[in-house]
Design a protein around this motif. Structure first.
Motif, PDB file in Angstrom:
ATOM      1  N   THR A  83     -54.425 -15.433 -16.911  1.00 23.94           N
ATOM      2  CA  THR A  83     -54.581 -14.622 -15.561  1.00 23.94           C
ATOM      3  C   THR A  83     -55.346 -13.504 -15.947  1.00 23.94           C
ATOM      4  O   THR A  83     -56.189 -13.037 -15.053  1.00 23.94           O
ATOM      5  CB  THR A  83     -53.388 -14.000 -15.267  1.00 23.94           C
ATOM      6  OG1 THR A  83     -52.655 -13.164 -16.116  1.00 23.94           O
ATOM      7  CG2 THR A  83     -52.323 -14.989 -14.835  1.00 23.94           C
ATOM      8  N   LYS A 108     -59.147 -14.732 -16.167  1.00 28.88           N
ATOM      9  CA  LYS A 108     -59.520 -14.862 -14.794  1.00 28.88           C
ATOM     10  C   LYS A 108     -59.977 -13.350 -14.137  1.00 28.88           C
ATOM     11  O   LYS A 108     -60.991 -13.198 -13.616  1.00 28.88           O
ATOM     12  CB  LYS A 108     -58.564 -15.553 -13.765  1.00 28.88           C
ATOM     13  CG  LYS A 108     -58.684 -17.113 -14.257  1.00 28.88           C
ATOM     14  CD  LYS A 108     -57.421 -17.638 -13.137  1.00 28.88           C
ATOM     15  CE  LYS A 108     -57.181 -19.188 -13.593  1.00 28.88           C
ATOM     16  NZ  LYS A 108     -56.176 -19.943 -12.417  1.00 28.88           N
ATOM     17  N   ARG A 113     -64.055 -12.524 -12.934  1.00 30.61           N
ATOM     18  CA  ARG A 113     -64.074 -11.619 -11.692  1.00 30.61           C
ATOM     19  C   ARG A 113     -65.111 -10.367 -11.835  1.00 30.61           C
ATOM     20  O   ARG A 113     -65.944 -10.460 -11.207  1.00 30.61           O
ATOM     21  CB  ARG A 113     -63.109 -11.738 -10.936  1.00 30.61           C
ATOM     22  CG  ARG A 113     -62.293 -13.110 -10.322  1.00 30.61           C
ATOM     23  CD  ARG A 113     -60.996 -12.726  -9.502  1.00 30.61           C
ATOM     24  NE  ARG A 113     -60.209 -14.013  -9.405  1.00 30.61           N
ATOM     25  CZ  ARG A 113     -59.045 -13.833 -10.209  1.00 30.61           C
ATOM     26  NH1 ARG A 113     -58.629 -12.932 -10.883  1.00 30.61           N
ATOM     27  NH2 ARG A 113     -58.157 -15.112 -10.041  1.00 30.61           N
ATOM     28  N   ASN A 133     -66.519 -20.634 -11.780  1.00 34.28           N
ATOM     29  CA  ASN A 133     -65.556 -21.111 -10.746  1.00 34.28           C
ATOM     30  C   ASN A 133     -64.653 -22.048 -11.163  1.00 34.28           C
ATOM     31  O   ASN A 133     -63.510 -22.159 -10.685  1.00 34.28           O
ATOM     32  CB  ASN A 133     -66.383 -21.465  -9.688  1.00 34.28           C
ATOM     33  CG  ASN A 133     -67.263 -20.328  -8.864  1.00 34.28           C
ATOM     34  OD1 ASN A 133     -66.791 -19.317  -8.956  1.00 34.28           O
ATOM     35  ND2 ASN A 133     -68.494 -20.728  -8.254  1.00 34.28           N
ATOM     36  N   ILE A 186     -63.055 -22.315 -14.103  1.00 37.27           N
ATOM     37  CA  ILE A 186     -62.071 -21.563 -14.792  1.00 37.27           C
ATOM     38  C   ILE A 186     -61.072 -20.645 -13.788  1.00 37.27           C
ATOM     39  O   ILE A 186     -59.894 -20.743 -14.068  1.00 37.27           O
ATOM     40  CB  ILE A 186     -62.635 -20.636 -15.811  1.00 37.27           C
ATOM     41  CG1 ILE A 186     -63.398 -20.941 -17.016  1.00 37.27           C
ATOM     42  CG2 ILE A 186     -61.604 -19.612 -16.299  1.00 37.27           C
ATOM     43  CD1 ILE A 186     -64.089 -20.218 -17.875  1.00 37.27           C
ATOM     44  N   LEU A 187     -61.833 -20.044 -12.793  1.00 38.11           N
ATOM     45  CA  LEU A 187     -61.076 -19.418 -11.834  1.00 38.11           C
ATOM     46  C   LEU A 187     -60.193 -20.396 -11.049  1.00 38.11           C
ATOM     47  O   LEU A 187     -58.785 -19.977 -10.458  1.00 38.11           O
ATOM     48  CB  LEU A 187     -61.915 -18.684 -10.874  1.00 38.11           C
ATOM     49  CG  LEU A 187     -62.565 -17.578 -11.591  1.00 38.11           C
ATOM     50  CD1 LEU A 187     -63.827 -16.900 -10.522  1.00 38.11           C
ATOM     51  CD2 LEU A 187     -61.779 -16.467 -12.055  1.00 38.11           C
ATOM     52  N   SER A 188     -60.412 -21.644 -10.827  1.00 38.46           N
ATOM     53  CA  SER A 188     -59.737 -22.554  -9.930  1.00 38.46           C
ATOM     54  C   SER A 188     -58.586 -23.325 -11.079  1.00 38.46           C
ATOM     55  O   SER A 188     -57.742 -23.964 -10.391  1.00 38.46           O
ATOM     56  CB  SER A 188     -60.483 -23.523  -9.146  1.00 38.46           C
ATOM     57  OG  SER A 188     -61.356 -24.223  -9.959  1.00 38.46           O
ATOM     58  N   SER A 210     -55.466 -24.415 -13.066  1.00 43.02           N
ATOM     59  CA  SER A 210     -54.171 -23.892 -12.980  1.00 43.02           C
ATOM     60  C   SER A 210     -53.183 -24.822 -13.928  1.00 43.02           C
ATOM     61  O   SER A 210     -52.088 -24.526 -13.972  1.00 43.02           O
ATOM     62  CB  SER A 210     -53.616 -23.913 -11.729  1.00 43.02           C
ATOM     63  OG  SER A 210     -53.667 -25.176 -11.163  1.00 43.02           O
TER      64      SER A 210
END
Length: 365
Positions: free
Chosen positions: A82, A85, A89, A147, A149-151, A153
């Motif tokens: 977290t 991320k 960002r 992107n 990495i950000l998505s 889970s």
């Protein structure tokens, strides 16, 4: 094309295994987060993001005062991914981001600089530093996978995600064991403190490799070897008289003090180069090896002994300070400010010599 780089320092964890806030624990007199930020700035990066969570109110002002911007991650109890991320960002629109957890504080700026050079040879690839066949931190992550990495889970965090992108990976062998050293526990921390001290005095062959890397002329290398030998000899004699000087540090500083000899303002430039390689103590000594003050009765240090040894040498030959003063004045233009500077430098050397001889209770030579 000029690429934009950023560095993210995840520093949001609970530090539960350590028992205290890792980011604020000190190594070499600095909180580790300050040490990391300074190292990253030395590598030429200005966009540094410290991701905070637990103890944010303590960590954030320290990180900001050191030159980073901070981002609070409210999801930090869910794990480091977290924070990764949150950092990515905040780093947008960087072309690539170093991801360097706060508990891996002894990576050198030279490693980051070398990784940037590799990235620019093959942009868009993940660059991993490698020491003795093992990948370490930080990976340099290209924006083409931000992107993804950000998505992500899945389990295993960033490491597991990156393993799936091996086709994008590029490994760089680097002589930096700090990329593998973390501080998860109090034992790890104690080991890192010792490791930092050991790294300040590399073995002579590593020092000479650095001189070769920076293409020092042979006469400069010979002078450096002689300076190291003379400084260590004077230091050993003083230690026999009751002082506690570091002979390894004297040898290291003697070998490396002229590392920027071929460049303008070589004392300051040399200190900067040594800091890039993580050699903080030798850098401090190198910075003042050309010009310093010394008052009668002042405590002798490694810096003062190195200064004296350097002033006693003409090339590789030991001379009296009177001879060296006359030699230096003969080389300089007869401008009053230059004459004043030469005399000031040798006055300081004579004051150091007098203090050495007072402690030894005999002439130095």
């Amino acid at each position: 094309m000029k690429y934009r780089y950023a560095a993210v320092i995840p520093a949001a964890g609970l530090s539960s295994r350590m028992g205290q806030t890792k980011a604020l624990m000190e190594i070499g007199g600095l909180p580790v987060i300050v040490r990391l930020i300074r190292m990253i700035r030395l590598a030429g990066l200005s966009d540094i993001i410290a991701v905070t969570g637990h103890d944010s109110e303590k960590i954030s002002p320290v990180a900001e005062n050191a030159g980073a911007r901070t981002v609070y991650n409210p999801d930090y109890p869910e794990g480091m991914l977290t924070s990764v991320k949150a950092g990515i960002r905040a780093a947008d629109p960087a072309d690539a981001v170093f991801m360097l957890p706060v508990d891996i504080p002894l990576v050198t700026a030279f490693t980051l600089i070398s990784m940037i050079e590799r990235y620019e040879e093959s942009p868009g690839r993940i660059v991993y530093p490698v020491f003795n066949g093992r990948r370490g931190h930080p990976p340099l992550i290209p924006s083409v996978i931000f992107n993804d990495i950000l998505s992500y889970s899945g389990k295993g965090g960033l490491r597991k995600f990156l393993e799936a992108d091996e086709n994008l990976s590029s490994e760089l062998d680097i002589d930096d064991p700090g990329i593998l050293r973390d501080m998860d526990t109090s034992d790890n921390y104690s080991q890192l403190v010792d490791f930092y001290a050991e790294c300040q005095c590399p073995k002579p062959d590593k020092c000479l490799s650095l001189l070769e890397y920076y293409r020092l002329p042979k006469p400069v290398v010979k002078h450096s070897k002689k300076t190291a030998e003379l400084a260590a000899d004077i230091g050993s004699r003083l230690n026999s008289a009751g002082l506690e000087l570091s002979i390894p540090l004297l040898r290291t500083s003697g070998l490396l003090h002229d590392i920027a000899k071929t460049r303008p303002d070589h004392a300051a430039r040399g200190a900067g180069l040594l800091r890039i390689h993580g050699l903080d103590k030798a850098a401090d000594i190198t910075a003042v090896h050309m010009d310093r003050e010394f008052k009668a009765g002042e405590t002798l240090s490694e810096a003062s002994i190195l200064y004296l040894a350097d002033k006693l040498l003409s090339g590789c030959e030991i001379r009296t300070l009177d001879e060296r003063r006359a030699e230096s004045l003969a080389k300089k233009a007869a401008l009053p400010e230059i004459i004043e500077a030469v005399n000031r430098r040798f006055d300081a050397a004579e004051a150091i010599r007098d203090e050495v001889e007072r402690i030894l209770k005999q002439p130095l030579f």
